[in-house]
Scaffold this active site. Sequence first.
Site: not given
Length: 1076
Positions: A771, A592, A248, A719, A775, A691, A139
């Site tokens: 399209r 908002g 969650s 993949v 997806k 991204s 630790d």
Amino acid sequence: MYSSLGLRKNAISIQTLSSSLHGQLFKNIKPRANDDAEEDLKEIKKHLEAHGLWGRPTSVSPDFDFKIPELVDHDLDQHFRIIAEDQCGVYKTLLNRLVGANLPECPLQWKFTPGWTRYNSDGSSTQVDYPDCQALVFDVEVCMSEGSHPTLATAVSDKYWYSWCSDQLIDPQNHCDISFRMENLIPMETPKDTEGLGHGVLGIPRIIVGHNVSYDRIRIREQYFLEGTSTRFVDTMSLHIAVSGLVSEQRALVMKNKTSAKSIRLPWMNVGCQNSLNEVYKFYCKLGDLEKSTRDTFVKGSLDDVLEDFQNLMNYCAGDVKATHMVLVKLLPLFFKRFPHPVTFAGMLEMGQTFLPVTENWNKYIKAAEKKYHEVEHSLNEELVKQTQVALGYMDEMKYKHDLWLWNLDWSLPKGRVKKLAGHPNWYRKLCAKTGQREGTPEPENMSTSLQVVPKLLRLTWEGFPLHYERDHGWGYLKPVYDSFDEIPESEMFEYNSTTAKDQPIFPVKALYDMIYGCTGTSSCVEPKQSEEKDDIPIGVEEWEEFLLEAESQAFNKKFKKKVKQDYIDIGIPGVGLVPLPHKDGVGNRVGNPLAKDFLAKIEDQTLSSFLGDVAELVLKTNKSLSYWKNNRDRILSQLPIWLSHNHLPKTVLEADEYSGGGQFGVILPQVVSAGTITRRAVERTWMTASNAYADRIGSELKAMVEAPPGYKFVGADVDSQELWIAGLLGDAYFVGEHGGTALGWMMLQGRKADATDMHSRTAATTGVSRDNAKVINYGRIYGAGLKFMQRLLKQFNPSLSEVETRQRAEQLFSSTKGERAWYPSPAGRDLMGEVGFSYNGEPLTRNRIVQLLRQAREHNIEATFSEVTETPPVWVGGSESHMFNCLEAIARSEVPRTPVLGAMITRALQPWCVDDQFMTSRVNWVVQSSAVDYLHIMLVCMRWLLTKYQISGRFCISIHDEVRYMVTSDDCHRAALALQLTNLLTRSYFALRLGFQDLPQSVAFFSGVDIDQVLRKEPHLDCVTPSNPLGLHQGYGIPPGVTLDMQQIMDITQGDLTKKNPDVNGSQENLTSGS
């Protein structure tokens, strides 16, 4: 079977592996006896005909005939068990030794000396270069106010306690040194003062255990060595999440229990808990809370504060180490029981080795992005100030009263005597500087698009209608209720104008009608637009899971109860209604800020526009340009690169032609939680959600700033549609066990964009969206999204749809894909059928058919109820994906849900016995996503086997979404590319075999391409031009394009052989590697 061309095809003409490859992979599999083959084929034909796919032409891929590496066992399952055990066995042995040991007594007094101290059993202590053991619980504590470098640490083995103190803590003269540098890190395998790589024993297997251990790992010196070490990490938080983690909605209920006066105790609360060390310790060890108040010194205090309370703080750190060990003792046996396949543990160890090399281009990127961001931000501020001044001019003759945006600002002047800004309306005064050098100046500063007044100043419109804000409903747009102003009842207008208080603004109703109907007088000038661009909804799996779980939560359902029954809300203005802007979390949620990132796509397709034209459009585009850096800046700037000295670089770098002594080479270690969700998906905040580069967004070239050092390349692949293939494979196996036997399976293997037979094109046609948006919808459905969630997406993609149209399209999509619910008759139901002569063919009955049965029974004076004549649970019928969903639900509802390939069990908190029919979205989602994690772990283990077996010099870097990337020496990159292709072949074959198939479709056997590149980017040819990188990677950073090699090109270069060859054999190798 064979076609006339000699290609192997299955019963429905889908091409399968070549005879050579099939013989090597499935040679010892006995052909499955299938007396019902003819009947199965009829069922397939019937199903595919119903979806317009039977008889469609199938594609043909190149056949490959080469010898694959010899497997260590003729059975693929045994092969993977053996190679995984070989990779992780020594670490399991070390862990078991640590778990089985009684820890030594904790020291009574901690040594205040720099570096490592070992505490011996006789009470003495010894200065050591690093812990001289192979298994540790560890630790680290960091004094946050002094930087990110480690301050102190403790560790324990089965024999000794250890402590470590930083030089900064020991020597007051070093207190000002807060840099994150190699010399400030903790040595675990080499002497601290040694700069070279030839010291220590980096090849000795070591295991380090911690809770959220990635936080500790980034502060360990040797983890930044380019060639890697044999140390591996075990995270007790990840083990817990896999074994007893919560989704969650469960976490929300637990938190509510803590604050509620009346708590509830549900069965799953006895077998699951939250993830902090304190909660996990209490849960597994059945003890009280850990002492955590001491930690405040590290969070808020200085090094001087740490010095003053040194012994107490060391005891606190050691307390966490002891607690982690106690958790490990309880948790590790549970983990291996619930995840028995060695591939799972070996894959998690490999995921803990994430590693991102960078060069001096990293700092150049940070500087360029910051500079461009502040330039554009300043430009935006100046433009907004101009618009503010323009709006101020509407005070003349009170023009604001007739303006559709400015009418309800506070135009009143300050009362009494004021020294500054006298004569300016109150809304304007609030924008002007209150402090600093410009205090009281008659001009705003630090204008931001987050200010509520900005959409009004910019005259923003939604599909041509003016935006308006209401406190109770958030932002929306004002829409005429009638077809013309004259249709508004005079009584309504009179009442509105006469009852509105004198100090309250009155909306210019006629101005709205004139704007909307002014061009023809009868019809709207506004043509609603449909979104053709994909919204900024994350389709990375790790975000989708949280996105969907939240959508299905009780809080979400409560929000839906508040939805408005009509298309607009009456806000008291005659002839005018407010239509709330679509919120990403669905109807009933208030928007908002219409200029937030969630509306970028709407700015792009001009659904969200401006009445002003060019000026406001420029502001909108400028704000969009800022969005990426604004939202990600803190996370990117918090990355901690360690820069390597010349002596830290391996020979591969130093001897590379492109090496320059003046260059900078460093490493960033992402803080990856190897099993961060209950599906065991790895989680990390910055890199695993990064991204790709956008031409109009500052800093979005982030991934391309991860750059291999000289002498190395990145080798990786994506993949293709991994989760969708897995889902299709499960459906095919559940149906009749033939590849492509279901419509979903067929579309995944043979569907083509060109003739709109692929899954995404079909969904686009059904729902009327693009399209790309289809997806997003498809991934959402496969992950278990329900009808309401689909309505939410459709509305977001096409806001012009009414609520009725949205529901109709969502229902049509579900009917054609998921199908409709049906029930098998119960024994009582079958008896009833016989009594009343009801026709039944053995198939499940839809609701309408069951109602017919009950009606027929009443005609025979027999009373029966729906539940009496049916069995539960129901199944899905009639859809292209019905078989797949039936398979997923069957697994999720089984007594002990396990993934079908590696046999990984679901978290104890979602076991059917303790949740009954609750959390089905999460449980169905778990089957696909956890199987996808199995897939990744199999790939990682297979690739590690091949790299080791054939001495390919490479190491795993990162997995982002469905991508895997390795850093490989330039000389070995083509062999690594072949190894990746073989890994895909073996992984898919293993999946197919475990699901009962005896073959593999050729279309999925190999990656469409393997990338060899200098940097991480979506595709090697992309130049990643952005506002902060206007010259592109090649000209701006000196980074040439990489290459993508398909299987045929890789075969041409390597001849299908992984054996290391003389580099002179392939003269074209250098050009193919560099992309020149």
